[in-house]
Design a protein around this motif. Structure first.
Motif, PDB file in Angstrom:
ATOM      1  N   VAL A  41       0.836  -1.202   0.000  1.00 30.45           N
ATOM      2  CA  VAL A  41       0.000   0.000   0.000  1.00 30.45           C
ATOM      3  C   VAL A  41       0.870   1.251   0.000  1.00 30.45           C
ATOM      4  CG1 VAL A  41      -2.037  -1.039   1.080  1.00 30.45           C
ATOM      5  CG2 VAL A  41      -0.176  -0.192   2.515  1.00 30.45           C
ATOM      6  N   VAL A  42       2.146   1.089  -0.329  1.00 29.15           N
ATOM      7  CA  VAL A  42       3.053   2.225  -0.423  1.00 29.15           C
ATOM      8  C   VAL A  42       2.599   3.124  -1.574  1.00 29.15           C
ATOM      9  CG1 VAL A  42       5.419   2.966  -0.884  1.00 29.15           C
ATOM     10  CG2 VAL A  42       4.992   0.936   0.518  1.00 29.15           C
ATOM     11  N   GLY A  43       2.423   4.387  -1.309  1.00 31.46           N
ATOM     12  CA  GLY A  43       1.921   5.336  -2.301  1.00 31.46           C
ATOM     13  C   GLY A  43       0.481   5.729  -2.057  1.00 31.46           C
ATOM     14  N   LEU A  44      -0.233   4.908  -1.290  1.00 33.88           N
ATOM     15  CA  LEU A  44      -1.603   5.241  -0.877  1.00 33.88           C
ATOM     16  C   LEU A  44      -1.519   5.924   0.470  1.00 33.88           C
ATOM     17  CD1 LEU A  44      -4.718   5.054  -0.994  1.00 33.88           C
ATOM     18  CD2 LEU A  44      -4.511   2.760   0.006  1.00 33.88           C
ATOM     19  N   ASN A  45      -2.019   7.140   0.569  1.00 34.02           N
ATOM     20  CA  ASN A  45      -1.925   7.883   1.816  1.00 34.02           C
ATOM     21  C   ASN A  45      -2.934   7.350   2.830  1.00 34.02           C
ATOM     22  OD1 ASN A  45      -2.658  10.371   3.655  1.00 34.02           O
ATOM     23  ND2 ASN A  45      -0.638  10.774   2.787  1.00 34.02           N
ATOM     24  N   PHE A  46      -2.452   6.973   4.013  1.00 34.51           N
ATOM     25  CA  PHE A  46      -3.310   6.359   5.023  1.00 34.51           C
ATOM     26  C   PHE A  46      -4.288   7.364   5.628  1.00 34.51           C
ATOM     27  CE2 PHE A  46       0.318   3.153   6.004  1.00 34.51           C
ATOM     28  CZ  PHE A  46       0.175   2.637   4.724  1.00 34.51           C
ATOM     29  N   ASP A  47      -3.879   8.622   5.699  1.00 42.58           N
ATOM     30  CA  ASP A  47      -4.792   9.658   6.199  1.00 42.58           C
ATOM     31  C   ASP A  47      -6.028   9.731   5.314  1.00 42.58           C
ATOM     32  OD1 ASP A  47      -2.828  10.109   8.022  1.00 42.58           O
ATOM     33  OD2 ASP A  47      -2.417  12.172   7.442  1.00 42.58           O
ATOM     34  N   PHE A  48      -5.820   9.614   4.010  1.00 49.41           N
ATOM     35  CA  PHE A  48      -6.933   9.648   3.058  1.00 49.41           C
ATOM     36  C   PHE A  48      -7.943   8.550   3.374  1.00 49.41           C
ATOM     37  CE2 PHE A  48      -8.716   7.645  -0.745  1.00 49.41           C
ATOM     38  CZ  PHE A  48      -9.494   8.672  -1.240  1.00 49.41           C
ATOM     39  N   VAL A  49      -7.454   7.349   3.641  1.00 49.71           N
ATOM     40  CA  VAL A  49      -8.351   6.215   3.879  1.00 49.71           C
ATOM     41  C   VAL A  49      -9.118   6.395   5.184  1.00 49.71           C
ATOM     42  CG1 VAL A  49      -8.493   3.720   4.160  1.00 49.71           C
ATOM     43  CG2 VAL A  49      -6.824   4.688   2.565  1.00 49.71           C
ATOM     44  N   VAL A  50      -8.432   6.818   6.233  1.00 49.33           N
ATOM     45  CA  VAL A  50      -9.084   7.001   7.545  1.00 49.33           C
ATOM     46  C   VAL A  50     -10.141   8.100   7.477  1.00 49.33           C
ATOM     47  CG1 VAL A  50      -8.701   7.736   9.919  1.00 49.33           C
ATOM     48  CG2 VAL A  50      -7.112   6.130   8.845  1.00 49.33           C
ATOM     49  N   VAL A 123      -2.517  14.197  13.157  1.00 49.98           N
ATOM     50  CA  VAL A 123      -3.509  15.197  12.758  1.00 49.98           C
ATOM     51  C   VAL A 123      -4.785  14.512  12.273  1.00 49.98           C
ATOM     52  CG1 VAL A 123      -4.028  17.048  11.134  1.00 49.98           C
ATOM     53  CG2 VAL A 123      -1.757  16.907  12.179  1.00 49.98           C
ATOM     54  N   ALA A 124      -4.623  13.457  11.459  1.00 55.41           N
ATOM     55  CA  ALA A 124      -5.787  12.728  10.952  1.00 55.41           C
ATOM     56  C   ALA A 124      -6.559  12.085  12.103  1.00 55.41           C
ATOM     57  CB  ALA A 124      -5.350  11.672   9.950  1.00 55.41           C
ATOM     58  N   PHE A 125      -5.835  11.483  13.043  1.00 57.66           N
ATOM     59  CA  PHE A 125      -6.494  10.892  14.218  1.00 57.66           C
ATOM     60  C   PHE A 125      -7.281  11.955  14.985  1.00 57.66           C
ATOM     61  CE2 PHE A 125      -3.552   7.086  14.320  1.00 57.66           C
ATOM     62  CZ  PHE A 125      -4.576   6.161  14.236  1.00 57.66           C
ATOM     63  N   ALA A 131     -14.475  14.849  15.003  1.00 60.17           N
ATOM     64  CA  ALA A 131     -15.709  14.707  14.227  1.00 60.17           C
ATOM     65  C   ALA A 131     -16.725  13.839  14.960  1.00 60.17           C
ATOM     66  CB  ALA A 131     -15.391  14.109  12.858  1.00 60.17           C
ATOM     67  N   TRP A 132     -16.279  12.700  15.491  1.00 66.03           N
ATOM     68  CA  TRP A 132     -17.221  11.796  16.149  1.00 66.03           C
ATOM     69  C   TRP A 132     -17.642  12.303  17.528  1.00 66.03           C
ATOM     70  CZ3 TRP A 132     -19.917   8.920  13.272  1.00 66.03           C
ATOM     71  CH2 TRP A 132     -19.394   8.362  12.115  1.00 66.03           C
ATOM     72  N   LEU A 133     -16.773  13.036  18.205  1.00 61.84           N
ATOM     73  CA  LEU A 133     -17.177  13.657  19.468  1.00 61.84           C
ATOM     74  C   LEU A 133     -18.253  14.711  19.229  1.00 61.84           C
ATOM     75  CD1 LEU A 133     -13.820  14.117  21.466  1.00 61.84           C
ATOM     76  CD2 LEU A 133     -15.749  12.595  22.015  1.00 61.84           C
ATOM     77  N   THR A 134     -18.086  15.481  18.148  1.00 65.62           N
ATOM     78  CA  THR A 134     -19.097  16.475  17.786  1.00 65.62           C
ATOM     79  C   THR A 134     -20.439  15.804  17.498  1.00 65.62           C
ATOM     80  OG1 THR A 134     -17.420  17.954  16.840  1.00 65.62           O
ATOM     81  CG2 THR A 134     -19.705  18.279  16.132  1.00 65.62           C
ATOM     82  N   ALA A 135     -20.393  14.714  16.739  1.00 66.49           N
ATOM     83  CA  ALA A 135     -21.617  13.984  16.407  1.00 66.49           C
ATOM     84  C   ALA A 135     -22.281  13.427  17.663  1.00 66.49           C
ATOM     85  CB  ALA A 135     -21.294  12.851  15.431  1.00 66.49           C
ATOM     86  N   ALA A 136     -21.479  12.918  18.605  1.00 70.36           N
ATOM     87  CA  ALA A 136     -22.027  12.353  19.836  1.00 70.36           C
ATOM     88  C   ALA A 136     -22.713  13.421  20.686  1.00 70.36           C
ATOM     89  CB  ALA A 136     -20.916  11.678  20.637  1.00 70.36           C
ATOM     90  N   VAL A 137     -22.073  14.578  20.812  1.00 72.70           N
ATOM     91  CA  VAL A 137     -22.666  15.673  21.587  1.00 72.70           C
ATOM     92  C   VAL A 137     -23.988  16.112  20.959  1.00 72.70           C
ATOM     93  CG1 VAL A 137     -22.387  18.080  22.274  1.00 72.70           C
ATOM     94  CG2 VAL A 137     -20.469  16.485  22.514  1.00 72.70           C
TER      95      VAL A 137
END
Length: 270
Positions: A41-50, A123-125, A131-137
Protein backbone atom coordinates in the motif's frame (compact mmCIF):
# COMPACT_ATOMS: atom_id res chain seq x y z
CA UNK A 1 -43.42 12.06 -1.44
CA UNK A 2 -43.79 14.70 -4.16
CA UNK A 3 -44.29 13.39 -7.69
CA UNK A 4 -42.40 14.11 -10.89
CA UNK A 5 -43.97 16.44 -13.45
CA UNK A 6 -41.92 15.33 -16.45
CA UNK A 7 -41.35 11.70 -17.42
CA UNK A 8 -38.19 12.47 -19.49
CA UNK A 9 -36.64 14.39 -16.60
CA UNK A 10 -37.62 11.63 -14.20
CA UNK A 11 -36.02 8.98 -16.40
CA UNK A 12 -32.93 11.14 -16.92
CA UNK A 13 -32.58 11.64 -13.19
CA UNK A 14 -32.85 7.93 -12.49
CA UNK A 15 -30.31 7.06 -15.20
CA UNK A 16 -27.85 9.70 -14.00
CA UNK A 17 -28.31 8.57 -10.41
CA UNK A 18 -27.42 5.00 -11.20
CA UNK A 19 -24.52 6.09 -13.44
CA UNK A 20 -23.17 7.99 -10.44
CA UNK A 21 -23.77 4.97 -8.20
CA UNK A 22 -22.03 2.57 -10.59
CA UNK A 23 -19.11 4.91 -11.29
CA UNK A 24 -18.54 5.73 -7.62
CA UNK A 25 -18.98 2.11 -6.55
CA UNK A 26 -16.56 0.73 -9.14
CA UNK A 27 -14.08 3.52 -8.34
CA UNK A 28 -13.11 1.71 -5.13
CA UNK A 29 -11.93 -1.41 -6.93
CA UNK A 30 -8.93 -0.18 -8.99
CA UNK A 31 -7.10 0.85 -5.81
CA UNK A 32 -8.01 -2.39 -4.03
CA UNK A 33 -6.86 -4.44 -7.03
CA UNK A 34 -3.64 -2.42 -7.31
CA UNK A 35 -2.90 -3.01 -3.62
CA UNK A 36 -3.64 -6.73 -4.00
CA UNK A 37 -1.39 -7.16 -7.05
CA UNK A 38 1.50 -5.26 -5.46
CA UNK A 39 0.91 -6.72 -1.99
CA UNK A 40 1.79 -3.21 -0.93
CA UNK A 41 0.00 0.00 0.00
CA UNK A 42 3.05 2.23 -0.42
CA UNK A 43 1.92 5.34 -2.30
CA UNK A 44 -1.60 5.24 -0.88
CA UNK A 45 -1.93 7.88 1.82
CA UNK A 46 -3.31 6.36 5.02
CA UNK A 47 -4.79 9.66 6.20
CA UNK A 48 -6.93 9.65 3.06
CA UNK A 49 -8.35 6.22 3.88
CA UNK A 50 -9.08 7.00 7.54
CA UNK A 51 -10.74 10.32 6.72
CA UNK A 52 -12.63 8.66 3.87
CA UNK A 53 -14.11 6.06 6.23
CA UNK A 54 -15.38 8.80 8.54
CA UNK A 55 -16.77 10.67 5.56
CA UNK A 56 -18.67 7.71 4.12
CA UNK A 57 -19.94 6.60 7.55
CA UNK A 58 -21.39 10.06 8.15
CA UNK A 59 -22.90 10.11 4.67
CA UNK A 60 -24.46 6.68 5.28
CA UNK A 61 -26.12 7.91 8.48
CA UNK A 62 -27.46 10.99 6.68
CA UNK A 63 -28.80 9.10 3.66
CA UNK A 64 -30.41 6.25 5.58
CA UNK A 65 -31.99 8.59 8.12
CA UNK A 66 -33.54 10.92 5.56
CA UNK A 67 -34.60 8.09 3.23
CA UNK A 68 -36.18 5.75 5.79
CA UNK A 69 -37.37 7.98 8.65
CA UNK A 70 -40.85 9.44 8.20
CA UNK A 71 -40.27 11.79 11.17
CA UNK A 72 -37.19 13.31 9.53
CA UNK A 73 -38.95 13.53 6.17
CA UNK A 74 -41.79 15.43 7.87
CA UNK A 75 -39.32 17.88 9.42
CA UNK A 76 -37.69 18.33 6.02
CA UNK A 77 -41.02 19.14 4.34
CA UNK A 78 -42.02 21.47 7.18
CA UNK A 79 -38.81 23.40 6.59
CA UNK A 80 -38.57 23.42 2.79
CA UNK A 81 -42.18 22.89 1.66
CA UNK A 82 -44.67 20.04 1.51
CA UNK A 83 -44.32 19.66 -2.25
CA UNK A 84 -40.56 19.29 -2.19
CA UNK A 85 -39.09 15.90 -3.01
CA UNK A 86 -36.81 14.20 -0.51
CA UNK A 87 -33.30 14.76 -1.95
CA UNK A 88 -32.04 11.24 -1.20
CA UNK A 89 -32.57 8.52 -3.80
CA UNK A 90 -32.21 4.73 -3.42
CA UNK A 91 -28.89 4.85 -5.26
CA UNK A 92 -27.57 7.25 -2.59
CA UNK A 93 -28.32 4.73 0.16
CA UNK A 94 -26.91 1.83 -1.85
CA UNK A 95 -23.73 3.75 -2.62
CA UNK A 96 -23.17 4.72 1.02
CA UNK A 97 -23.47 1.13 2.24
CA UNK A 98 -21.10 -0.09 -0.44
CA UNK A 99 -18.62 2.75 0.19
CA UNK A 100 -18.32 2.05 3.93
CA UNK A 101 -17.71 -1.65 3.24
CA UNK A 102 -15.03 -1.07 0.57
CA UNK A 103 -13.25 1.66 2.55
CA UNK A 104 -13.08 -0.68 5.53
CA UNK A 105 -11.54 -3.27 3.19
CA UNK A 106 -8.88 -0.71 2.22
CA UNK A 107 -8.01 -0.32 5.91
CA UNK A 108 -7.70 -4.10 6.16
CA UNK A 109 -5.24 -4.08 3.25
CA UNK A 110 -3.23 -1.39 5.02
CA UNK A 111 -3.04 -3.69 8.04
CA UNK A 112 -1.78 -6.77 6.14
CA UNK A 113 0.29 -5.42 3.22
CA UNK A 114 3.69 -3.77 3.04
CA UNK A 115 3.39 -0.22 4.37
CA UNK A 116 6.98 0.95 4.08
CA UNK A 117 7.49 3.75 6.60
CA UNK A 118 4.00 5.19 6.10
CA UNK A 119 1.54 5.60 8.96
CA UNK A 120 -1.60 7.53 9.90
CA UNK A 121 -0.72 11.02 11.10
CA UNK A 122 -1.68 12.37 14.51
CA UNK A 123 -3.51 15.20 12.76
CA UNK A 124 -5.79 12.73 10.95
CA UNK A 125 -6.49 10.89 14.22
CA UNK A 126 -7.34 14.19 15.92
CA UNK A 127 -9.70 15.22 13.11
CA UNK A 128 -11.55 11.90 13.21
CA UNK A 129 -11.91 11.96 17.00
CA UNK A 130 -13.14 15.56 16.91
CA UNK A 131 -15.71 14.71 14.23
CA UNK A 132 -17.22 11.80 16.15
CA UNK A 133 -17.18 13.66 19.47
CA UNK A 134 -19.10 16.48 17.79
CA UNK A 135 -21.62 13.98 16.41
CA UNK A 136 -22.03 12.35 19.84
CA UNK A 137 -22.67 15.67 21.59
CA UNK A 138 -25.21 16.68 18.94
CA UNK A 139 -26.95 13.31 19.27
CA UNK A 140 -27.51 13.75 23.00
CA UNK A 141 -28.73 17.30 22.43
CA UNK A 142 -31.23 15.99 19.86
CA UNK A 143 -32.54 13.38 22.30
CA UNK A 144 -33.83 16.32 24.30
CA UNK A 145 -35.25 18.59 21.57
CA UNK A 146 -36.02 15.98 18.85
CA UNK A 147 -34.61 18.17 16.06
CA UNK A 148 -33.63 15.13 14.00
CA UNK A 149 -33.26 17.03 10.74
CA UNK A 150 -30.74 19.28 12.44
CA UNK A 151 -28.83 16.23 13.66
CA UNK A 152 -28.53 14.55 10.27
CA UNK A 153 -27.47 17.89 8.79
CA UNK A 154 -24.59 17.76 11.29
CA UNK A 155 -23.61 14.40 9.80
CA UNK A 156 -23.95 15.91 6.35
CA UNK A 157 -21.66 18.73 7.44
CA UNK A 158 -19.12 16.22 8.77
CA UNK A 159 -19.07 14.35 5.48
CA UNK A 160 -18.60 17.61 3.58
CA UNK A 161 -15.67 18.57 5.82
CA UNK A 162 -14.13 15.12 5.39
CA UNK A 163 -14.59 15.36 1.62
CA UNK A 164 -12.72 18.67 1.56
CA UNK A 165 -9.94 17.45 3.86
CA UNK A 166 -9.44 13.83 2.80
CA UNK A 167 -7.91 14.52 -0.63
CA UNK A 168 -5.30 16.98 0.65
CA UNK A 169 -2.89 14.43 2.22
CA UNK A 170 -2.81 12.36 -0.97
CA UNK A 171 -2.32 15.40 -3.20
CA UNK A 172 0.52 16.65 -0.99
CA UNK A 173 2.09 13.18 -0.88
CA UNK A 174 2.05 12.96 -4.68
CA UNK A 175 3.66 16.40 -4.85
CA UNK A 176 6.39 15.50 -2.37
CA UNK A 177 7.16 12.21 -4.14
CA UNK A 178 6.78 13.78 -7.61
CA UNK A 179 4.92 10.59 -8.47
CA UNK A 180 1.47 9.01 -8.43
CA UNK A 181 2.82 5.44 -8.22
CA UNK A 182 0.66 3.39 -5.87
CA UNK A 183 -2.32 5.75 -6.35
CA UNK A 184 -4.79 4.38 -8.91
CA UNK A 185 -5.82 6.81 -11.65
CA UNK A 186 -8.73 4.48 -12.45
CA UNK A 187 -10.21 5.42 -9.09
CA UNK A 188 -9.99 9.11 -10.02
CA UNK A 189 -11.49 8.77 -13.51
CA UNK A 190 -14.49 6.85 -12.19
CA UNK A 191 -14.90 9.22 -9.25
CA UNK A 192 -14.91 12.15 -11.68
CA UNK A 193 -17.62 10.52 -13.81
CA UNK A 194 -19.72 9.84 -10.72
CA UNK A 195 -19.39 13.42 -9.49
CA UNK A 196 -20.56 14.87 -12.80
CA UNK A 197 -23.48 12.44 -13.03
CA UNK A 198 -24.50 13.16 -9.44
CA UNK A 199 -24.54 16.91 -10.07
CA UNK A 200 -26.59 16.49 -13.25
CA UNK A 201 -29.08 14.29 -11.40
CA UNK A 202 -29.72 17.16 -8.98
CA UNK A 203 -30.15 19.53 -11.93
CA UNK A 204 -32.80 17.24 -13.47
CA UNK A 205 -34.78 17.14 -10.24
CA UNK A 206 -34.58 20.92 -9.81
CA UNK A 207 -35.72 21.55 -13.38
CA UNK A 208 -38.68 19.23 -12.92
CA UNK A 209 -39.77 20.87 -9.67
CA UNK A 210 -39.05 24.41 -10.87
CA UNK A 211 -37.14 24.99 -7.65
CA UNK A 212 -33.50 24.97 -6.52
CA UNK A 213 -34.39 23.83 -3.00
CA UNK A 214 -32.93 20.49 -4.03
CA UNK A 215 -29.49 22.14 -3.93
CA UNK A 216 -29.52 24.14 -0.72
CA UNK A 217 -31.77 21.56 0.95
CA UNK A 218 -29.02 18.99 0.41
CA UNK A 219 -25.84 21.03 0.49
CA UNK A 220 -23.84 17.95 1.43
CA UNK A 221 -24.63 16.15 -1.81
CA UNK A 222 -23.93 19.28 -3.86
CA UNK A 223 -20.56 19.97 -2.24
CA UNK A 224 -19.72 16.28 -2.45
CA UNK A 225 -19.93 16.49 -6.23
CA UNK A 226 -18.16 19.83 -6.65
CA UNK A 227 -15.27 19.12 -4.26
CA UNK A 228 -14.75 15.62 -5.65
CA UNK A 229 -14.64 16.93 -9.22
CA UNK A 230 -12.14 19.66 -8.25
CA UNK A 231 -9.70 17.22 -6.65
CA UNK A 232 -10.22 14.64 -9.39
CA UNK A 233 -9.08 17.24 -11.93
CA UNK A 234 -6.07 18.01 -9.71
CA UNK A 235 -5.11 14.33 -9.52
CA UNK A 236 -5.51 13.90 -13.27
CA UNK A 237 -3.17 16.86 -13.79
CA UNK A 238 -0.65 15.28 -11.42
CA UNK A 239 -0.84 11.89 -13.12
CA UNK A 240 -0.91 12.92 -16.78
CA UNK A 241 0.80 16.34 -16.84
CA UNK A 242 3.06 16.86 -13.82
CA UNK A 243 4.29 13.34 -13.12
CA UNK A 244 3.49 11.24 -16.22
CA UNK A 245 4.68 7.65 -16.55
CA UNK A 246 7.23 8.38 -19.29
CA UNK A 247 8.77 11.14 -17.22
CA UNK A 248 8.98 8.92 -14.16
CA UNK A 249 10.63 6.15 -16.18
CA UNK A 250 13.17 8.52 -17.70
CA UNK A 251 14.04 9.90 -14.26
CA UNK A 252 14.57 6.42 -12.83
CA UNK A 253 16.45 4.99 -15.86
CA UNK A 254 20.19 4.16 -15.39
CA UNK A 255 22.59 7.05 -15.95
CA UNK A 256 25.82 6.76 -17.95
CA UNK A 257 27.90 6.77 -14.78
CA UNK A 258 26.05 3.65 -13.67
CA UNK A 259 27.08 1.72 -16.74
CA UNK A 260 29.34 -1.29 -16.63
CA UNK A 261 33.09 -0.70 -16.35
CA UNK A 262 33.62 -2.31 -19.74
CA UNK A 263 31.33 0.22 -21.39
CA UNK A 264 33.10 3.16 -19.72
CA UNK A 265 36.50 2.03 -20.82
CA UNK A 266 35.28 1.45 -24.33
CA UNK A 267 33.84 4.96 -24.50
CA UNK A 268 37.08 6.44 -23.16
CA UNK A 269 39.12 4.62 -25.84
CA UNK A 270 36.89 6.05 -28.50
Amino acid sequence: MASWNSVPLHVSSEVLGWIAFISWSISFYPQLILNFRRKSVVGLNFDFVVLNLTKHSSYLIYNCSLFFSSAIQKQYKDKYGQKQMIPVAPNDVAFSCHAVLLTALSLFQIAIYDRGNQKVSKVAFAIVIAAWLTAAVCFFVTLHNHHWLWLINIFSGIQVCMTVIKYIPQAVMNFMRKSTDGWSIGNILLDFSGGIANYLQMVMQSLDQGSWVNFYGNVGKLLLSLVSVFFDILFMCQHYLLYPTKKRKSETSPRPDNAKPLDRSSSENV
